[in-house]
Design an enzyme around this catalytic site. Sequence first.
Site, short mmCIF file in Angstrom:
data_model
loop_
_atom_site.label_atom_id
_atom_site.label_comp_id
_atom_site.label_asym_id
_atom_site.label_seq_id
_atom_site.Cartn_x
_atom_site.Cartn_y
_atom_site.Cartn_z
N ASP A 27 9.41 2.95 1.98
CA ASP A 27 8.18 3.69 2.32
C ASP A 27 7.94 3.51 3.82
OD1 ASP A 27 5.69 4.67 2.85
OD2 ASP A 27 4.74 3.86 1.04
N LYS B 274 2.53 10.92 7.19
CA LYS B 274 1.70 10.67 8.37
C LYS B 274 2.18 11.41 9.63
CE LYS B 274 -1.05 6.88 6.84
NZ LYS B 274 -0.63 5.95 5.80
N PHE C 294 0.87 -1.19 0.00
CA PHE C 294 0.00 0.00 0.00
C PHE C 294 0.89 1.23 0.00
CE2 PHE C 294 -2.28 3.59 1.66
CZ PHE C 294 -3.45 3.55 0.92
#
Length: 411
Positions: A237, A266, A152
Site C-alpha cells: 500500500d 492520493k 491504515f
Amino acid sequence: MTTTARTATGTAPRSAELFQRAEARTAHNYKPLPVVVEHAEGAWMTDVDGTRYLDLLAGYSALNFGHGHPGLLRVAHEQLDKLTLTSRAFVHDRFADFCAALGDLCGKELVLPMNTGAEAVETAIKVMRKWGYEVKGVTPGQANIIVASGNFHGRTTTIVGFSDDPDARDGFGPFAPGFTMVPYGDLAAVEAAIDENTVGVLMEPIQGEGGVVLPPDGFWKGLRELTARENVLMAADEIQAGLGRTGRTFASDHEDVVPDLYVLGKALGAGIVPVSAVVADRDVLGVLRPGQHGSTFGGNALACAVGHEVVTMLATGEYQARATELGALLRERLEALVGHGVHAVRVRGLWAGVDIDPAVGTGREVCEALMARGVLAKDTHGSTIRLAPPLVIDADDLAWGLDQLAEVVKG
Ligand SMILES: *Cc1c(COP(=O)(O)O)cnc(C)c1O
C-alpha cells in the site's frame, strides 16, 4: 507553549462565520483547524480573510506537486473541455497511454484504475483472494490475508475490520473475516502466520497515518523474499508513501523491493481528481474477467489525463530528487529539536513524524499554535505531528515553517 493574539481573540470574521456554518451542517467525522481556505498556490494557502498559511500537510500527500501546478492545471483544463467520462462501457482516447505509462513506471504489465485509495485496497483484496482460489488452489471460502498492527488502509467496513485503531473500528461491526494481524515490522510473526490458505500480505512500506512509522531495516526486503518463497502475494500500500514522497518513486525502492501488487492513490490524482490504481502483472490482475469488478468513475478521461501527467512528471526523477534534497534539511532541523520539546523524530525523504513531549502540549495544541503562526500541519494519534510538505516547497519557506515549529515546541 506560544500563542499569539490571533488565537487569543479567535479567528478573523469571515473565517469564523464560514467555519461555524460548516460545523453546523456537517457530520463531525473530522475536527478541522478553524481555517477557511479560499485559494492556494504551490505550498501556500490563503484564507477568506487574506491570511497566508504554509501548507505542511499537502492533503496527506495528495498534493505532492503543490497547489495549482501550472502543467497539471493545463492538462486538466484541456481535458475538461473535450471529454470527462465515457464509463468503462466504452474506451476513451486517454486510457491506453495512462495505463501504459503507469504500468511502465511500476515495471508491471497491467493497471486497474479506481478512484479512492480505499477502493484500490478493496480491489487488491479481491484480486489476491481470487488469485488464491484460481491459481494457488486455496480451499474455497478460506482465503486469509496477513496485515500489520497500526495499519491504515482506508475506511470501508472490510478495511476498518482489520484495523486496530478503536476510533476507526469501534461501532462499525460486524466485520469481514479472513484477515490475520501481526506486529508491524516483525518478519518472524509474518512467517508464523502464513498457512496453506494465505493468499497475500497487505502492508504499508512506511505507516503514514500511524505517524510515519518505519519498519526495521531489511524488513521489507525480507517480506519480499518470504512471500516469494511461500507462494503468497505481496501487496504494497504505497498510497501515501509512494509517488516521490520518500525521495524514491516508491518507498519499496529503498530496499529494492518490487511487490506483486502496487496499491496507489492520493498523489496520482494530484489533488485535482481522485485517482487510484492497482498495478500488477498479468498472472495476478489477469484473474479478473468482465463483470467481476468495476467502477463507474474509475479510469475516466479526466482522471487518466491528470494521472498520466503525474506519471510523466515522476518519470523525470526531478521530484524524487527534490524530496531527498529538502528531506536532508527537514531531518537536520527536526533532529536538533529532540530533547527540546520533541521526544523523537522519524524522517524518510520529505516526510516526518514528530513526537511531541507531552509537557509541551498535545499534537492538536501544537498544530493550533502553528496555525496562529501561519503554518498548517496535522496531528495524528494524540502526540505526533505528521509533516508532509508539497515537494515543490521552497527551501527557505520550509526552513521558515520549521522555525515556527521550533518556537512553538521550545515554548
Ligand atoms: C489515505 C490512505 C488510504 C485511503 O485512501 P482514501 O483515498 O482516503 O480512500 C489507504 N491507504 C493508505 C496508506 C493511505 O494513506
